[in-house]
Design an enzyme around this catalytic site. Structure first.
Site, PDB file in Angstrom:
ATOM      1  N   ARG A 162       0.826  -1.206   0.000  1.00  0.00           N
ATOM      2  CA  ARG A 162       0.000   0.000   0.000  1.00  0.00           C
ATOM      3  C   ARG A 162       0.860   1.257   0.000  1.00  0.00           C
ATOM      4  O   ARG A 162       0.518   2.254  -0.645  1.00  0.00           O
ATOM      5  CB  ARG A 162      -0.946  -0.005   1.208  1.00  0.00           C
ATOM      6  CG  ARG A 162      -1.968   1.124   1.174  1.00  0.00           C
ATOM      7  CD  ARG A 162      -3.048   0.934   2.214  1.00  0.00           C
ATOM      8  NE  ARG A 162      -2.531   1.022   3.577  1.00  0.00           N
ATOM      9  CZ  ARG A 162      -3.292   0.906   4.662  1.00  0.00           C
ATOM     10  NH1 ARG A 162      -4.597   0.683   4.546  1.00  0.00           N
ATOM     11  NH2 ARG A 162      -2.764   1.000   5.871  1.00  0.00           N
ATOM     12  N   LYS A 264      -2.714   6.610   1.620  1.00  0.00           N
ATOM     13  CA  LYS A 264      -2.554   7.006   3.022  1.00  0.00           C
ATOM     14  C   LYS A 264      -1.587   8.184   3.145  1.00  0.00           C
ATOM     15  O   LYS A 264      -0.540   8.111   3.804  1.00  0.00           O
ATOM     16  CB  LYS A 264      -2.086   5.811   3.852  1.00  0.00           C
ATOM     17  CG  LYS A 264      -2.491   5.874   5.319  1.00  0.00           C
ATOM     18  CD  LYS A 264      -2.290   4.534   5.993  1.00  0.00           C
ATOM     19  CE  LYS A 264      -2.582   4.590   7.489  1.00  0.00           C
ATOM     20  NZ  LYS A 264      -4.011   4.878   7.768  1.00  0.00           N
ATOM     21  N   GLU A 300     -16.303   6.722   4.470  1.00  0.00           N
ATOM     22  CA  GLU A 300     -15.619   6.112   5.607  1.00  0.00           C
ATOM     23  C   GLU A 300     -15.659   7.040   6.795  1.00  0.00           C
ATOM     24  O   GLU A 300     -16.051   8.212   6.688  1.00  0.00           O
ATOM     25  CB  GLU A 300     -14.180   5.730   5.260  1.00  0.00           C
ATOM     26  CG  GLU A 300     -13.266   6.895   4.915  1.00  0.00           C
ATOM     27  CD  GLU A 300     -11.835   6.432   4.667  1.00  0.00           C
ATOM     28  OE1 GLU A 300     -11.070   6.348   5.643  1.00  0.00           O
ATOM     29  OE2 GLU A 300     -11.481   6.157   3.507  1.00  0.00           O
TER      30      GLU A 300
END
Length: 418
Positions: A162, A264, A300
């Site tokens: 990721r 992220k 989210e």
């Protein structure tokens, strides 16, 4: 670790006592280095002291490190004593530990061999890319102490992958998967005394990737730093595993199509602080965001993914660029399917919350957190009657956490034991 020996100099070095079986570590003056050589066998860690202009008088000028830091010189027979903190009241807050791990890379190059350093402040140019243009990413994962004393990691390769995807989006080089995992292992082992006892929490691991080189005009930084540090943690929400209470935010938005909501990057989190702070001031635990186009589909929570349960069918918003692909989210989907549940990844309308049987959140920090209520435009809908988990979220939480802590057989091949 890989099969090649690697030497990692420590900024604050230690003197290894003559007794191998009771090796106490004593800080040495900063003019010396201690290199850790990892041999092909992880059970044979050798420590080599390299003295650089260190007089015999200086060697005597050592002071005793705290008793809790006593360790053995092999992984297999580690006798680390725990740090002296209140493990029963451990929250999710920053606790300084002993070591961090650092690697550097020039733009267009590859990351060099990393090193463990004493945990402490770092120096950055005021013109560093991360400070001026937000060129930074981070990851989060955990290490657990098993009943037999061994340490276990949960899917570190997924975090490495990721970060690589995020780095590409942010025009940054990234460590290889092997470099990332080696850095995590080294940092965890160097801070082993900070891993909570079984059932008392975990060691939260925070890898950072940042543009550390100086840049004035808007452009990728000329140098990058990868840094990994750790902190012992308990529950993320003050409620612990009790139900949390969310409010739906329909004016402010976390991410937009084509943006960076799906990676992220550090900017994603500063963007939620205004709505989150306002929600907490009103007594809510956190904020649930909607899509910014239609303002009707769930995205989210500030730092975790959302799941909705209706008639034993589990639904969660599909990953389409604005939602972070959580590793716990991915794991819960696989666990749920292995338990016989139907899982749908799709657009989930906010109105579906009104009829849901259960709602829960997932994330590295929270693992699985039941939602007790959601408030939308002044209307509150409650779940988790009796003040605990619903049946579905309880089952998934139990299966996943027992796997993460090494209490059940890992048929998924997700865990890495150190």
């Amino acid at each position: 670790m890989d099969s090649t020996a690697i030497s990692r100099p420590l900024h604050q070095s230690f003197l290894l006592s003559p007794s191998r079986n009771a090796s106490s570590l004593l800080p040495l003056p900063s003019s010396s280095h201690l290199s850790l050589h990892f041999s092909p066998s992880p059970s044979s860690l050798s420590l080599k002291l390299q003295k650089e202009n260190l007089s015999s008088n200086a060697l005597q000028a050592v002071y005793t490190f705290r008793r809790e830091a006593t360790v053995s010189d092999t992984y297999g027979s580690a006798t680390t004593e725990l740090a002296d903190i209140d493990w029963d009241n451990l929250g999710f807050a920053y606790v300084p530990t002993d070591y961090m791990y650092i690697m550097k890379c020039a733009r267009g190059g590859s990351f060099s061999k990393g090193e463990l350093q004493r945990f402490g402040n770092i120096e950055l140019s005021p013109s560093a890319g991360v400070l001026n243009y937000g060129q930074g990413l981070f990851e989060g994962l955990k290490a657990y102490r098993k009943e037999d004393g061994n340490i276990i990691l949960f899917r570190p390769e997924e975090n490495a992958l990721r970060m690589k995807i995020g780095a590409e989006r942010m025009c940054m080089p990234s460590p290889t998967v092997e470099q990332f995992v080696d850095a995590v292992k080294a940092t965890v082992l160097a801070n082993k005394r900070w891993i909570p006892p079984p059932g008392k929490g975990s060691l939260y691991i925070r890898p950072l990737l940042m543009g550390s080189g100086a840049v004035l005009g808007l452009a990728p930084a000329p140098e990058y730093t990868f840094l990994t540090y750790v902190s012992p943690v308990g529950n993320y929400f003050k409620e612990g595993v009790a139900p949390i209470h969310l409010v739906v935010e329909h004016e402010l938005h976390r991410a937009s199509p084509g943006g960076t909501g799906g990676v992220k990057t550090i900017g994603n989190y500063a963007a939620v602080l205004k709505a989150q702070s306002a929600a907490k001031a009103k007594g809510y635990s956190d904020v649930l965001y909607l899509d910014c186009v239609h303002k009707k589909y769930l995205e989210e929570v500030s730092s975790c993914n959302i799941f909705v349960v209706k008639d034993n069918v589990i639904s969660t918003p599909a990953i389409k660029g604005t939602i972070l692909p959580g590793i716990t989210r991915k794991s819960i989907i696989d666990v749920a399917r292995s338990q016989g549940f139907q899982v749908e990844e799709r657009l989930v309308a906010v109105d579906e919350l009104l009829e849901a049987d259960e709602v829960f959140c997932t994330g590295t920090a929270v693992v699985v957190s039941p939602v007790g209520s959601i408030t939308y435009k002044g209307k509150r809908v409650s779940y988790a009657e009796g003040g605990g988990f619903g049946a579905v979220s309880q089952q998934l939480y139990t299966v996943l956490t027992r796997l993460q802590m090494g209490l059940t057989e890992d048929k998924m091949n997700w865990t890495v034991e150190l």
